[in-house]
Design an enzyme around this catalytic site. Structure first.
Site, PDB file in Angstrom:
ATOM      1  N   HIS A  12       0.958  -1.230   0.105  1.00  0.00           N
ATOM      2  CA  HIS A  12       0.038  -0.057  -0.054  1.00  0.00           C
ATOM      3  C   HIS A  12       0.864   1.108  -0.070  1.00  0.00           C
ATOM      4  O   HIS A  12       1.452   1.570   0.937  1.00  0.00           O
ATOM      5  CB  HIS A  12      -1.025   0.142   1.158  1.00  0.00           C
ATOM      6  CG  HIS A  12      -1.865   1.003   1.144  1.00  0.00           C
ATOM      7  ND1 HIS A  12      -3.292   0.840   1.741  1.00  0.00           N
ATOM      8  CD2 HIS A  12      -1.785   2.505   1.181  1.00  0.00           C
ATOM      9  CE1 HIS A  12      -3.958   2.108   1.304  1.00  0.00           C
ATOM     10  NE2 HIS A  12      -2.990   3.010   1.159  1.00  0.00           N
ATOM     11  N   HIS A  14       1.446   5.393  -1.742  1.00  0.00           N
ATOM     12  CA  HIS A  14       0.973   6.600  -2.543  1.00  0.00           C
ATOM     13  C   HIS A  14       2.287   7.230  -3.226  1.00  0.00           C
ATOM     14  O   HIS A  14       2.989   7.589  -2.557  1.00  0.00           O
ATOM     15  CB  HIS A  14       0.383   7.610  -1.680  1.00  0.00           C
ATOM     16  CG  HIS A  14      -1.126   6.846  -1.028  1.00  0.00           C
ATOM     17  ND1 HIS A  14      -2.178   7.051  -1.760  1.00  0.00           N
ATOM     18  CD2 HIS A  14      -1.236   6.417  -0.006  1.00  0.00           C
ATOM     19  CE1 HIS A  14      -3.023   6.521  -1.050  1.00  0.00           C
ATOM     20  NE2 HIS A  14      -2.501   6.067  -0.017  1.00  0.00           N
ATOM     21  N   ARG A  16       1.904   9.423  -5.715  1.00  0.00           N
ATOM     22  CA  ARG A  16       1.843  10.650  -6.416  1.00  0.00           C
ATOM     23  C   ARG A  16       2.083  10.756  -7.884  1.00  0.00           C
ATOM     24  O   ARG A  16       2.103   9.851  -8.551  1.00  0.00           O
ATOM     25  CB  ARG A  16       2.334  11.919  -5.524  1.00  0.00           C
ATOM     26  CG  ARG A  16       2.204  11.838  -4.146  1.00  0.00           C
ATOM     27  CD  ARG A  16       0.680  11.637  -3.714  1.00  0.00           C
ATOM     28  NE  ARG A  16       0.692  11.702  -2.333  1.00  0.00           N
ATOM     29  CZ  ARG A  16      -0.532  11.180  -1.347  1.00  0.00           C
ATOM     30  NH1 ARG A  16      -1.468  10.648  -2.238  1.00  0.00           N
ATOM     31  NH2 ARG A  16      -0.584  11.534  -0.226  1.00  0.00           N
ATOM     32  N   LYS A  98      -9.512  -0.409  -6.094  1.00  0.00           N
ATOM     33  CA  LYS A  98      -9.443   0.024  -4.791  1.00  0.00           C
ATOM     34  C   LYS A  98     -10.907   0.651  -4.638  1.00  0.00           C
ATOM     35  O   LYS A  98     -11.385   1.600  -5.501  1.00  0.00           O
ATOM     36  CB  LYS A  98      -8.558   1.167  -4.661  1.00  0.00           C
ATOM     37  CG  LYS A  98      -8.660   1.982  -3.266  1.00  0.00           C
ATOM     38  CD  LYS A  98      -7.773   1.033  -2.098  1.00  0.00           C
ATOM     39  CE  LYS A  98      -7.857   1.726  -0.794  1.00  0.00           C
ATOM     40  NZ  LYS A  98      -6.723   2.513  -0.447  1.00  0.00           N
ATOM     41  N   HIS A 135     -10.472   0.986   1.479  1.00  0.00           N
ATOM     42  CA  HIS A 135     -10.261   1.956   2.322  1.00  0.00           C
ATOM     43  C   HIS A 135     -11.750   1.783   3.407  1.00  0.00           C
ATOM     44  O   HIS A 135     -12.658   2.422   3.096  1.00  0.00           O
ATOM     45  CB  HIS A 135      -9.945   3.348   1.918  1.00  0.00           C
ATOM     46  CG  HIS A 135     -10.045   4.246   2.975  1.00  0.00           C
ATOM     47  ND1 HIS A 135      -8.729   4.880   2.902  1.00  0.00           N
ATOM     48  CD2 HIS A 135     -10.643   4.647   4.068  1.00  0.00           C
ATOM     49  CE1 HIS A 135      -8.871   5.635   4.091  1.00  0.00           C
ATOM     50  NE2 HIS A 135      -9.879   5.724   4.744  1.00  0.00           N
ATOM     51  N   HIS A 170      -4.815  -0.982   5.662  1.00  0.00           N
ATOM     52  CA  HIS A 170      -4.546  -0.194   6.917  1.00  0.00           C
ATOM     53  C   HIS A 170      -5.526  -0.257   7.977  1.00  0.00           C
ATOM     54  O   HIS A 170      -5.928   0.706   8.521  1.00  0.00           O
ATOM     55  CB  HIS A 170      -4.233   1.256   6.476  1.00  0.00           C
ATOM     56  CG  HIS A 170      -5.142   2.046   5.627  1.00  0.00           C
ATOM     57  ND1 HIS A 170      -6.368   1.832   5.825  1.00  0.00           N
ATOM     58  CD2 HIS A 170      -5.058   2.963   4.468  1.00  0.00           C
ATOM     59  CE1 HIS A 170      -7.146   2.555   4.841  1.00  0.00           C
ATOM     60  NE2 HIS A 170      -6.345   3.085   4.173  1.00  0.00           N
ATOM     61  N   ASP A 244       1.405   2.206   3.605  1.00  0.00           N
ATOM     62  CA  ASP A 244       0.440   3.726   3.428  1.00  0.00           C
ATOM     63  C   ASP A 244       1.410   4.901   3.424  1.00  0.00           C
ATOM     64  O   ASP A 244       0.860   6.067   4.055  1.00  0.00           O
ATOM     65  CB  ASP A 244      -0.801   3.758   4.458  1.00  0.00           C
ATOM     66  CG  ASP A 244      -1.802   4.809   3.864  1.00  0.00           C
ATOM     67  OD1 ASP A 244      -1.832   5.180   2.892  1.00  0.00           O
ATOM     68  OD2 ASP A 244      -2.537   5.104   4.719  1.00  0.00           O
TER      69      ASP A 244
HETATM   70  C1  NCD Z   1      -3.649   8.781   1.989  1.00  0.00           C
HETATM   71  C2  NCD Z   1      -3.282  10.050   0.918  1.00  0.00           C
HETATM   72  O1  NCD Z   1      -2.769  11.127   1.521  1.00  0.00           O
HETATM   73  O2  NCD Z   1      -3.521   9.811   0.016  1.00  0.00           O
HETATM   74  N1  NCD Z   1      -3.853   9.524   3.385  1.00  0.00           N
HETATM   75  C3  NCD Z   1      -3.914   8.828   4.460  1.00  0.00           C
HETATM   76  O3  NCD Z   1      -3.889   9.412   5.477  1.00  0.00           O
HETATM   77  N2  NCD Z   1      -3.570   7.660   4.608  1.00  0.00           N
HETATM   78  C4  NCD Z   1      -5.154   8.211   1.496  1.00  0.00           C
HETATM   79  C5  NCD Z   1      -5.582   6.979   2.301  1.00  0.00           C
HETATM   80  O4  NCD Z   1      -5.051   6.023   2.288  1.00  0.00           O
HETATM   81  O5  NCD Z   1      -6.351   7.211   3.017  1.00  0.00           O
HETATM   82 ZN    ZN Z   2      -3.359   4.839   1.575  1.00  0.00          ZN
END
Ligand code: NCD
Ligand code: ZN
Length: 356
Positions: A12, A14, A16, A98, A135, A170, A244
């Site tokens: 998991h 992110h 960007r 997702k 989520h 998560h 995450d």
């Molecule tokens: C994640 C994000 O910033 O993209 N933020 C988070 O607090 N985990 C999105 C997510 O996984 O909820």
């Molecule tokens: Zn996330």
């Protein structure tokens, strides 16, 4: 003292896009064999977008000839059709879709209000053997109850699509741990490093700590203990690591309305080593702890996704190191720099990733 484990995966992340992506991707590439890339920012809704995004990720690797492999997801919205699922499932690297409840977190404004509307899409996912990542937070509920309140929706999905593999992402509560333990073998959960060490006290018990703020928010000590027990001592093999890691620019976190998300990639393995090899643990021998860590980071997730185990290894050494205050990257063409504060910024961590 050091431990060598099979190379881990991060189920998991992110990443960007643009400059932020070029700043953060190397931090995951350094320690992990594969990472499952979330589709919220940028929004990835079909196979073509996933394919293009994957190419941009590969482009931002520091060792393009290394063996880091991005696994891709698409985001389910009211626009998703069974045909889109079929197409996406044919794209190299796409393994999951997702489900974000509408309004639950960043990039979920076009998420799903009622899971029953997803019937045809979920049937297609089951038939294409695509994994459903959830989520699991009910956005309208009180913030500390959102995860538990979403479990009935997950239960509905599991009951109506018994052949579909489902990952609760998560998880943060004892209730979610129990839900997964009691569920069928098609149901698993990811757990972050930060939720194994934080409680709500660390977010707002002594001043407001924006770099400890994420969704789902860290909960009680009882919840945290349930997570630690499940990964370190539990029998269920359906818990695995998903960091995450969710970078936001420093000024977006240190703000009157700060963004949710913790940039944990650079420290995740060090933090996990602290959890598994921590001094408080009198129940397990070092060998057992090492095996439990390896199952959590390098085996359970791959097995659930039906992927081969990674070939390489990482070594964690008892060599304290100082976490940088920030990770920075100069703006392309003289633009503003990208500055991100990592989890545990400025702290000394006991366990260093010595080689990977
Ligand atoms: C994640 C994000 O910033 O993209 N933020 C988070 O607090 N985990 C999105 C997510 O996984 O909820
Ligand atoms: Zn996330």
């Amino acid at each position: 003292l050091e431990f060598t484990i099979r190379k881990p995966d991060d189920f998991h992340v992110h990443f960007r896009d643009g400059e932020m992506m070029r700043l953060v991707v190397p931090e995951t590439e350094r320690h992990f064999g594969r990472a499952l890339v979330m589709p919220n920012v940028p929004a990835i809704e079909d196979g073509r977008q996933a394919d293009d995004y994957r190419a941009r990720i590969l482009d931002s690797l520091t060792s393009p000839d290394g063996d880091f492999f991005p696994l891709m997801t698409i985001k389910l919205t009211h626009r998703t059709t069974p045909e889109m699922i079929g197409e996406a499932s044919e794209v190299h690297g796409v393994v999951a879709a997702k489900l974000y409840p509408e309004g639950a977190t960043t990039g979920s404004h076009d998420g799903i209000r009622d899971v029953e509307e997803l019937r045809p899409v979920l049937a297609a996912m089951r038939d294409c053997r695509m994994v459903l990542c959830i989520h699991g937070e009910w956005p309208e509920a009180f913030v500390l109850e959102r995860e538990e309140r979403y479990l009935p929706a997950v239960e509905w999905i599991v009951k109506h699509f018994p052949g579909l593999r489902v990952v609760l992402e998560h998880i943060t509560t004892a209730a979610a741990v129990k839900f997964v333990e009691d569920a069928s073998v098609n149901v698993a959960a990811t757990i972050t490093a930060h939720h194994l060490v934080l409680s709500l006290d660390d977010v707002l018990g002594q001043g407001i700590r924006p770099h400890h703020f994420c969704y789902p928010v860290a909960k009680t000590y009882v919840d945290r203990s349930a997570l630690v027990y499940a990964v370190a001592h539990g029998k269920c093999r359906r818990f695995f690591f998903g960091s995450d890691t969710a970078p936001h620019r420093r000024h977006d976190k240190e703000s009157a309305c700060g963004c949710a998300g913790i940039f944990s990639a650079p420290v995740a393995l060090s933090v996990l080593a602290g959890v598994f090899f921590g001094d408080e643990d009198h129940h397990n021998t070092l060998k057992h702890r090492q095996a439990a860590l390896e199952r959590f980071t390098s085996i359970n997730g791959a097995e659930f996704y039906g992927l081969p185990l990674n070939e390489g290894t990482v070594t964690l050494a008892d060599e304290p190191w100082a976490v940088p205050q920030t990770y920075d990257r100069d703006g392309d063409g003289g633009g503003p720099a990208t500055v991100v504060v990592p989890f545990r910024a400025g702290e000394r961590l006991r366990w260093r990733v010595a080689s990977s």
